[in-house]
Design a protein around this motif. Structure first.
Motif, PDB file in Angstrom:
ATOM      1  N   ASP A  23       0.936  -1.284   0.078  1.00 47.65           N
ATOM      2  CA  ASP A  23       0.185   0.014   0.014  1.00 47.65           C
ATOM      3  C   ASP A  23       0.635   1.307   0.003  1.00 47.65           C
ATOM      4  N   LEU A  24       0.353   2.189  -0.647  1.00 50.05           N
ATOM      5  CA  LEU A  24       0.971   3.469  -0.621  1.00 50.05           C
ATOM      6  C   LEU A  24       0.491   4.803   0.279  1.00 50.05           C
ATOM      7  N   VAL A  25       1.216   5.247   1.246  1.00 45.23           N
ATOM      8  CA  VAL A  25       0.886   5.935   2.333  1.00 45.23           C
ATOM      9  C   VAL A  25       1.489   7.211   2.099  1.00 45.23           C
ATOM     10  N   LEU A  26       0.389   8.131   2.558  1.00 42.04           N
ATOM     11  CA  LEU A  26       0.992   9.784   2.268  1.00 42.04           C
ATOM     12  C   LEU A  26       0.933  10.271   3.955  1.00 42.04           C
ATOM     13  N   ALA A  38       5.519   6.410   5.913  1.00 38.21           N
ATOM     14  CA  ALA A  38       4.779   7.091   4.875  1.00 38.21           C
ATOM     15  C   ALA A  38       5.804   7.016   3.684  1.00 38.21           C
ATOM     16  N   ASP A  39       5.274   6.697   2.316  1.00 44.17           N
ATOM     17  CA  ASP A  39       6.099   6.806   1.163  1.00 44.17           C
ATOM     18  C   ASP A  39       6.337   7.978   0.930  1.00 44.17           C
ATOM     19  N   PHE A  81      -3.584   7.397  -2.954  1.00 45.04           N
ATOM     20  CA  PHE A  81      -3.048   6.771  -2.052  1.00 45.04           C
ATOM     21  C   PHE A  81      -3.977   5.812  -1.299  1.00 45.04           C
ATOM     22  N   ASP A  82      -3.422   4.657  -0.564  1.00 41.48           N
ATOM     23  CA  ASP A  82      -4.349   3.826  -0.050  1.00 41.48           C
ATOM     24  C   ASP A  82      -4.502   4.256   1.332  1.00 41.48           C
ATOM     25  N   ALA A  84      -3.909   7.845   4.368  1.00 40.03           N
ATOM     26  CA  ALA A  84      -3.195   8.984   4.700  1.00 40.03           C
ATOM     27  C   ALA A  84      -3.046   9.264   6.082  1.00 40.03           C
ATOM     28  N   ALA A 107      -7.119   9.811  -0.801  1.00 38.52           N
ATOM     29  CA  ALA A 107      -6.849   8.669   0.039  1.00 38.52           C
ATOM     30  C   ALA A 107      -8.124   7.567   0.224  1.00 38.52           C
ATOM     31  N   VAL A 243       8.435   4.820  -5.917  1.00 37.33           N
ATOM     32  CA  VAL A 243       7.113   5.461  -6.298  1.00 37.33           C
ATOM     33  C   VAL A 243       7.658   6.428  -7.570  1.00 37.33           C
ATOM     34  N   VAL A 248       1.439   9.778  -8.444  1.00 30.52           N
ATOM     35  CA  VAL A 248       0.804  10.328  -7.371  1.00 30.52           C
ATOM     36  C   VAL A 248       0.274  11.747  -7.859  1.00 30.52           C
TER      37      VAL A 248
END
Length: 272
Positions: A23-26, A38-39, A81-82, A84, A107, A243, A248
């Protein structure tokens, strides 16, 4: 608060992020203490001149790709994002509803932390603009309620006494020892439910932006060390994650070269 309770709260606030490795996290408003998971980071006031907005080091930490942008007008694509994370930011911004809408847009789920009003009315961070409460009248739709402050303190006479008696730091330390009552932890999915009350005075908001800081540097260092130890295994598994820029950002901001994001500050529209 027992040691076990403090430990569980720390894990809930700082370590347990309910996402998969892929998963992509902000982290929105990452500041000087970005989430370990966080990515991508976003922070509008990354420089040391905005140290009043932080409680650790003066400038924001650029430990991952950091976008210098307004949280109420994020440069990211819908659903980029998946998850946040927005920890201790909303109480600082002039448009928390705009930020909540953007979190919902970019997100699928996330985590919000804000200071709880009753605790903040005893001792508050001088740059906070809102009293924050959690309305759980409807258990199916709990709502974060933010009421505009008109002064940095709740009661001028009490604030003057605290300052005159020199007990502000002692009170702050006591309140931090019961962190479960000092902060609201809001895990959301699908949409952020938030409403504001009252109107912010622009002059008050401008003064809060320049208010003196409130530093807990030793605590930030300790938290960073413990976090590093506890998250080492997951970070090792994800060490090859990359990434791309176009992955994004909004379609209108995409670049022909579509670079892999690096550990530096990005300003959308900057060709470098």
């Amino acid at each position: 608060m027992s040691v076990n309770s403090q430990w569980r709260l720390f894990l809930n606030r700082r370590i347990h992020v309910p996402v998969r490795d892929e998963d992509l996290v902000l982290d929105v408003g990452s500041g000087d203490k970005p989430s370990w998971r966080a990515d991508v980071l976003l922070d509008r006031y990354a420089g040391a001149e905005h140290s009043a907005q932080r409680s650790g080091r003066s400038s924001a930490r650029v430990t991952r790709p950091l976008f210098d942008a307004d949280a109420a007008h994020m440069p990211f694509a819908d659903g980029a994002f998946d998850y946040a994370i927005c920890s201790n930011l909303l109480e600082h911004v002039t448009d928390p509803l705009g930020v909540a809408n953007e979190l919902t847009r970019v997100a699928r789920a996330g985590f919000i932390e804000v200071p709880e009003a009753a605790s903040a009315k005893i001792v508050d961070f001088p740059s906070h603009l809102w009293w924050c409460r959690f309305d759980e009248t409807d258990p199916d739709a709990p709502t974060l309620v933010m009421t505009a402050k008109t002064t940095p303190y709740f009661d001028a006479e009490i604030d003057a006494y605290i300052e005159r008696a020199g007990v502000r730091q002692a009170l702050d330390d006591v309140l931090y020892r019961r962190m479960e009552h000092r902060a609201i932890l809001y895990h959301w999915s699908g949409a952020v439910r938030l409403r504001t009350e009252g109107q912010l005075d622009p002059d008050f908001a401008a003064a809060a932006m320049m208010a003196p800081g409130h530093k807990r540097t030793w605590e930030a260092i300790a938290v960073r060390w413990v976090t590093s130890v506890l998250t080492a295994r997951t970070r090792m598994r994800r060490r090859w994650v990359r990434v791309r820029y176009n992955q994004v950002v909004k379609p209108e901001f995409r670049r022909a070269d579509d670079p892999i994001l690096e550990r530096r500050i990005y300003r959308v529209g900057d060709p470098s």
